[in-house]
Scaffold this motif. Structure first.
Motif, PDB file in Angstrom:
ATOM      1  N   SER A  86       0.804  -1.218   0.000  1.00 56.48           N
ATOM      2  CA  SER A  86       0.000   0.000   0.000  1.00 56.48           C
ATOM      3  C   SER A  86       0.838   1.271   0.000  1.00 56.48           C
ATOM      4  O   SER A  86       0.304   2.354  -0.252  1.00 56.48           O
ATOM      5  CB  SER A  86      -0.938   0.005   1.214  1.00 56.48           C
ATOM      6  N   ARG A 120      -0.484   0.779  -5.323  1.00 50.23           N
ATOM      7  CA  ARG A 120      -0.880   2.037  -5.942  1.00 50.23           C
ATOM      8  C   ARG A 120       0.277   2.512  -6.814  1.00 50.23           C
ATOM      9  O   ARG A 120       1.432   2.233  -6.527  1.00 50.23           O
ATOM     10  CB  ARG A 120      -1.186   3.115  -4.893  1.00 50.23           C
ATOM     11  N   TRP A 122      -7.848   4.356  -4.371  1.00 54.00           N
ATOM     12  CA  TRP A 122      -7.527   3.066  -4.993  1.00 54.00           C
ATOM     13  C   TRP A 122      -8.295   2.862  -6.296  1.00 54.00           C
ATOM     14  O   TRP A 122      -7.823   2.189  -7.199  1.00 54.00           O
ATOM     15  CB  TRP A 122      -7.810   1.925  -4.010  1.00 54.00           C
ATOM     16  N   GLY A 170      -5.094   2.483  -7.883  1.00 53.98           N
ATOM     17  CA  GLY A 170      -4.855   1.138  -7.364  1.00 53.98           C
ATOM     18  C   GLY A 170      -4.427   0.162  -8.447  1.00 53.98           C
ATOM     19  O   GLY A 170      -4.591   0.407  -9.646  1.00 53.98           O
TER      20      GLY A 170
END
Length: 283
Positions: free
Chosen positions: A156, A180, A207, A211
């Motif tokens: 993340s 991401r 996201w 994402g």
């Protein structure tokens, strides 16, 4: 195998640290780290600014094989300073790529795997970090003439700033659902354009635009994998055996510029608009 059994057999790649990620990709018994923490090659600038440095400067360089093919892995530790790149970590990655290119010129086929978990340049090292990232870009372009440079964005922290350009220069790029990818981070966009344009606290919104699943759907990356070390290793192995792509993504800039020119910037963009824009007219 049942769905439950399959889930239990998975081993999260995202939850591993940089060193563990590198080891999980390499053939058993082939891992050899260069400039490891015991060499104490670390940033000389962080302590002067009240920041505790890390003995490997947040970057692991390892050599070994994947499926019997020689590779060098540069794995960024996202837990240290947000995976930011400074003078030392940047020089380690650029140097590893440059040596891999030199190996190829000397008849030793060596590919590179970049495990990208980074916010880009380290603010505490500013221009030194920017210069190092520029060296990384040049080294990727050099090496990819000989062997694939494969980027993996898994966690993340994502991949942003100048290192997102490095990701775009890779021969192949793999992401997970958790990943991401973008040039500017959400907080930077919010700061410059306002919260009405980009709310950095709205995680579903972030996201949905940057994402891993969205980036794969829009053709900005080459592969999408579940968060499983074996699945990621398998895709990397496939690309290594496949060799160089027919065309680098960075060579398709005219296509992407043509599609971006059609974007209506007067309204708030949404995920489906992004997909339609990048996918273009379907046959």
């Amino acid at each position: 195998m049942t769905d439950t059994a399959h889930l239990l057999s998975q081993h999260s790649f995202v939850e591993l640290n940089a060193r563990q990620r590198a080891k999980s990709l390499l053939d058993a018994g082939t891992y050899r780290e260069l400039l490891d923490p015991f060499d104490r090659v670390m940033s000389p600038w962080l302590a002067k600014q009240g920041v505790v440095p890390q003995a490997d400067d947040g970057l692991v360089i390892a050599k070994g094989t994947i499926g019997g093919l020689p590779v060098v892995i540069a794995a960024i530790e996202g837990a240290f300073q947000g995976g930011s790149m400074g003078e030392v970590s940047g020089a380690k990655m650029a140097g590893a790529l440059e040596l891999a290119a030199e190996d190829n010129r000397n008849g030793i086929p060596t590919a590179a795997i970049l495990l990208l978990e980074t916010g880009g340049v380290r603010l505490q090292e500013a221009n030194l970090g920017l210069a190092a990232i520029a060296d990384i870009h040049a080294a990727i372009v050099d090496l990819r003439h000989y062997q694939p440079v494969i980027g993996v964005v898994a966690g993340s922290v994502g991949c942003f700033g100048g290192m997102s350009i490095a990701a775009g220069l890779c021969s192949y790029l793999l992401v997970t659902q958790e990943a991401r990818l973008g040039l500017n981070g959400p907080q930077v966009i919010e700061q410059e354009a306002g919260i009405q344009e980009y709310d950095s606290r709205n995680r579903p919104f972030i996201w949905s635009l940057t994402g891993g699943e969205q980036r794969f759907a829009t053709g900005l990356v080459d592969g999408f994998a579940i968060d499983d070390a074996a699945a990621i290793r398998q895709q990397v192995d496939v690309w290594l055996k496949q060799g160089l792509p027919a065309q680098e993504r960075s060579g398709q800039y005219e296509l992407f510029l043509e599609r971006l020119a059609k974007l209506d910037t007067t309204t708030q963009i949404d995920p489906q608009t992004v997909r339609d824009l990048y996918q273009g007219e379907q046959p």
